[in-house]
Write a protein that holds these residues in place. Structure first.
Motif, short mmCIF file in Angstrom:
data_model
loop_
_atom_site.label_atom_id
_atom_site.label_comp_id
_atom_site.label_asym_id
_atom_site.label_seq_id
_atom_site.Cartn_x
_atom_site.Cartn_y
_atom_site.Cartn_z
N ALA A 130 16.10 16.16 1.88
CA ALA A 130 17.30 16.05 1.05
C ALA A 130 16.97 16.28 -0.43
CB ALA A 130 17.94 14.69 1.23
N ALA A 131 15.85 15.72 -0.89
CA ALA A 131 15.45 15.91 -2.28
C ALA A 131 15.12 17.37 -2.56
CB ALA A 131 14.25 15.02 -2.60
N ALA A 132 14.43 18.03 -1.59
CA ALA A 132 14.12 19.45 -1.78
C ALA A 132 15.39 20.28 -1.83
CB ALA A 132 13.21 19.92 -0.65
N GLY A 133 16.36 19.97 -0.96
CA GLY A 133 17.63 20.70 -0.98
C GLY A 133 18.38 20.51 -2.28
N ALA A 134 18.42 19.28 -2.77
CA ALA A 134 19.11 19.01 -4.03
C ALA A 134 18.43 19.72 -5.19
CB ALA A 134 19.15 17.50 -4.28
N GLY A 135 17.09 19.75 -5.18
CA GLY A 135 16.36 20.45 -6.23
C GLY A 135 16.64 21.93 -6.22
N TYR A 136 16.78 22.51 -5.03
CA TYR A 136 17.07 23.95 -4.95
C TYR A 136 18.47 24.25 -5.49
CZ TYR A 136 17.73 28.64 -3.15
OH TYR A 136 18.00 29.98 -3.06
N VAL A 137 19.43 23.40 -5.15
CA VAL A 137 20.79 23.61 -5.68
C VAL A 137 20.78 23.53 -7.20
CG1 VAL A 137 23.12 22.63 -5.77
CG2 VAL A 137 21.90 22.81 -3.57
N ALA A 138 20.03 22.57 -7.75
CA ALA A 138 19.95 22.44 -9.21
C ALA A 138 19.30 23.67 -9.83
CB ALA A 138 19.15 21.18 -9.56
N LEU A 139 18.24 24.20 -9.19
CA LEU A 139 17.58 25.40 -9.71
C LEU A 139 18.54 26.58 -9.70
CD1 LEU A 139 15.14 27.01 -10.67
CD2 LEU A 139 14.46 27.27 -8.26
N ALA A 140 19.28 26.76 -8.61
CA ALA A 140 20.25 27.86 -8.55
C ALA A 140 21.29 27.73 -9.65
CB ALA A 140 20.89 27.88 -7.17
N PHE A 141 21.76 26.52 -9.91
CA PHE A 141 22.76 26.31 -10.96
C PHE A 141 22.18 26.66 -12.33
CE2 PHE A 141 24.70 23.52 -14.16
CZ PHE A 141 26.04 23.89 -14.03
N VAL A 142 20.92 26.24 -12.59
CA VAL A 142 20.28 26.53 -13.88
C VAL A 142 20.08 28.02 -14.05
CG1 VAL A 142 18.15 26.24 -15.20
CG2 VAL A 142 19.19 24.28 -14.05
N LEU A 143 19.59 28.69 -13.02
CA LEU A 143 19.37 30.13 -13.11
C LEU A 143 20.67 30.88 -13.35
CD1 LEU A 143 16.73 30.67 -10.25
CD2 LEU A 143 16.32 30.64 -12.72
N ASN A 144 21.71 30.43 -12.71
CA ASN A 144 23.02 31.08 -12.92
C ASN A 144 23.48 30.90 -14.36
OD1 ASN A 144 25.49 32.38 -11.64
ND2 ASN A 144 26.38 30.51 -12.50
N ARG A 145 23.29 29.72 -14.94
CA ARG A 145 23.69 29.47 -16.33
C ARG A 145 22.84 30.26 -17.31
NH1 ARG A 145 26.92 25.03 -17.36
NH2 ARG A 145 26.89 25.94 -19.47
N LEU A 146 21.60 30.57 -16.89
CA LEU A 146 20.72 31.35 -17.77
C LEU A 146 20.96 32.85 -17.68
CD1 LEU A 146 17.33 29.44 -17.28
CD2 LEU A 146 18.83 29.39 -19.27
N GLY A 147 21.92 33.25 -16.86
CA GLY A 147 22.29 34.66 -16.79
C GLY A 147 21.72 35.41 -15.61
N SER A 148 21.31 34.74 -14.55
CA SER A 148 20.76 35.43 -13.38
C SER A 148 21.85 36.28 -12.74
CB SER A 148 20.24 34.42 -12.37
OG SER A 148 19.88 35.06 -11.16
N PRO A 149 21.52 37.52 -12.36
CA PRO A 149 22.51 38.39 -11.71
C PRO A 149 22.72 38.10 -10.22
CG PRO A 149 20.44 39.56 -11.94
CD PRO A 149 20.24 38.22 -12.60
N LEU A 150 21.97 37.19 -9.66
CA LEU A 150 22.07 36.90 -8.23
C LEU A 150 23.36 36.18 -7.91
CD1 LEU A 150 18.41 35.75 -7.43
CD2 LEU A 150 19.40 38.05 -7.33
N GLY A 151 23.85 36.44 -6.68
CA GLY A 151 25.07 35.79 -6.22
C GLY A 151 24.77 34.72 -5.18
N VAL A 152 25.86 34.17 -4.66
CA VAL A 152 25.72 33.10 -3.66
C VAL A 152 24.96 33.60 -2.44
CG1 VAL A 152 27.00 31.55 -2.14
CG2 VAL A 152 27.81 31.97 -4.47
N ALA A 153 25.22 34.84 -2.01
CA ALA A 153 24.54 35.38 -0.83
C ALA A 153 23.02 35.44 -1.04
CB ALA A 153 25.08 36.76 -0.50
#
Length: 410
Positions: A130-153
């Motif tokens: 659960a902690a690893a999953g939550a950390g991954y979601v947080a990383l995806a959110f941070v990368l998206n805010r930093l301008g990552s071109p990746l999408g949900v897929a």
């Protein structure tokens, strides 16, 4: 390369592998972490690794080097502290990606740490996942805010890859647990079988010798008043029977204490085990108890496995015990035939036609099995032999056992 050269080279390759397996887990994991850390700085492997975010690339710096080492060196503790190893490696990987440093081979450490957590984490497995999953979601959110071109897929595909690696490790752990449980159950079955075998041995030793001593003591008591000069012979017989009982009980105690002893100790205990050569002692003991016993032996006696010798001895012992208990004073004949592939032991006790004098009393309903003739039948069956016991049409009782043999190489 010829087949001779290949066969010569295989042992040379096997020796280092054997030495590697003999090393401890900490040493092996330390070598793995060190090798991965060195490969992380190899230019030819710089494009191989985990990449997420696709942020604008920053030039290498001391911080990037530190983060790369933080993704590899903690793997030295991947089996000892898998959750802590995953936490450090994952944090370093997330920071490395968020800062936009170039991909290195050291990012493969994330995959190794995930696999190790799935395979070696014993406690708090769900919390770790659960902690690893939550950390991954947080990383995806941070990368998206930093301008990552990746999408949900894209994030979902990478997440599925990480989950698959975790599940592979988990399946390895489950198989390892199942194998350990299988070995534990096999050990319990072997222990139960050994206890049953020792219980049968104790029954055979105690029942036979105590029966003989009781009969001999009764005879001596009778002779004290009728023939005092012969009473001493009866007491000597009681003493000899008691010594034989003690000798066999010491052998059984040696079996109980045999765990972890050397092969030499096993051979010494085998030499002390009752064998077919000591059947004559049983016959002499029965005669001293007042049982008229005839003994005959046909064929050439050869060394046999201890299990075969002991089973044949116990057959003769149990049959003579039953004869003294249920047909005291009746003529008894013991014959041992040594064949090429089997040993046949026959014990016949005479009695009047239709008499059950020489037959052992059947066990009471519900009583525990594995004793007396029933235990002997099971023992002989384990050696692929056969035991038959029952009243004879002309009177009396007969016990016949056939045991396959394989001569021991001297």
């Amino acid at each position: 390369m010829t087949s001779h050269q290949v066969s010569w080279g295989i042992p040379r390759l096997r020796a280092p592998l054997d030495r590697w397996r003999e090393e401890g887990a900490s040493f092996q994991d330390g070598i793995l972490a060190l090798v991965l850390a060195l490969l992380a700085f190899a230019p030819t492997l710089s494009n191989i690794g985990a990449q997420l975010g696709d942020l604008p690339e920053r030039p290498a710096s001391m911080l990037s080097i530190a983060l790369t080492l933080a993704q590899t060196l903690p793997l030295a503790a991947r089996r000892r502290w898998p959750a802590a190893c995953l936490a450090v490696v994952a944090t370093a990987f997330a920071t490395h990606q968020a800062l936009g440093f170039a991909t290195t081979f050291g990012s493969v450490g994330l995959y190794v740490a995930l696999y190790s957590a799935g395979a070696h984490q014993v406690r708090f497995r769900r919390s770790t996942a659960a902690a690893a999953g939550a950390g991954y979601v947080a990383l995806a959110f941070v990368l998206n805010r930093l301008g990552s071109p990746l999408g949900v897929a894209d994030y979902s595909a990478f997440c599925l890859t990480l989950a698959a690696i975790w599940l592979v490790g988990r399946s390895v752990r489950v198989r390892r647990v199942q194998e350990a449980e299988r070995r534990r159950l096999a050990a319990e079955v072997a222990t139960a079988a050994e206890r049953a075998r020792i219980a049968r041995e104790l029954h055979d030793v105690v029942t036979h010798h105590v029966t003989a001593m009781v009969v001999q003591a009764d005879a001596a008591q009778f002779l004290i008043t009728t023939a005092p000069e012969r009473a001493g012979e009866g007491l000597v017989a009681v003493s000899d029977t008691g010594r034989r009982a003690l000798r066999e009980l010491r052998y059984l105690l040696g079996v109980l204490e045999a765990t972890g002893e050397s092969a030499a100790g096993e051979a010494a205990r085998a030499d002390r085990a009752p064998t077919l050569g000591r059947v004559t002692d049983l016959v002499e003991g029965a005669r001293r108890s007042g049982q008229p016993v005839e003994f005959s032996e046909q064929g050439e006696r050869r060394p046999q496995p201890v299990e075969v010798e002991l089973a044949a001895y116990r057959v003769a012992q149990e049959a003579l015990t039953n004869a003294m208990k249920y047909a005291a004073g009746q003529p008894t004949r013991v014959s041992v035939h040594h064949g090429g592939k089997r040993i046949e032991i026959t014990v016949i006790t005479d009695g009047p036609p239709g008499s059950l004098q020489a037959a052992p009393v059947p066990p009471e309903p519900g009583r525990q099995g594995g004793r007396g003739l029933a235990g002997l039948r099971a023992r002989v069956r384990m050696l692929d032999g056969q035991l038959e016991a029952g009243p004879r049409p002309e009177g009396g009782f007969e016990v016949r056992a056939t045991i396959p043999t394989e001569p021991v190489q001297e």
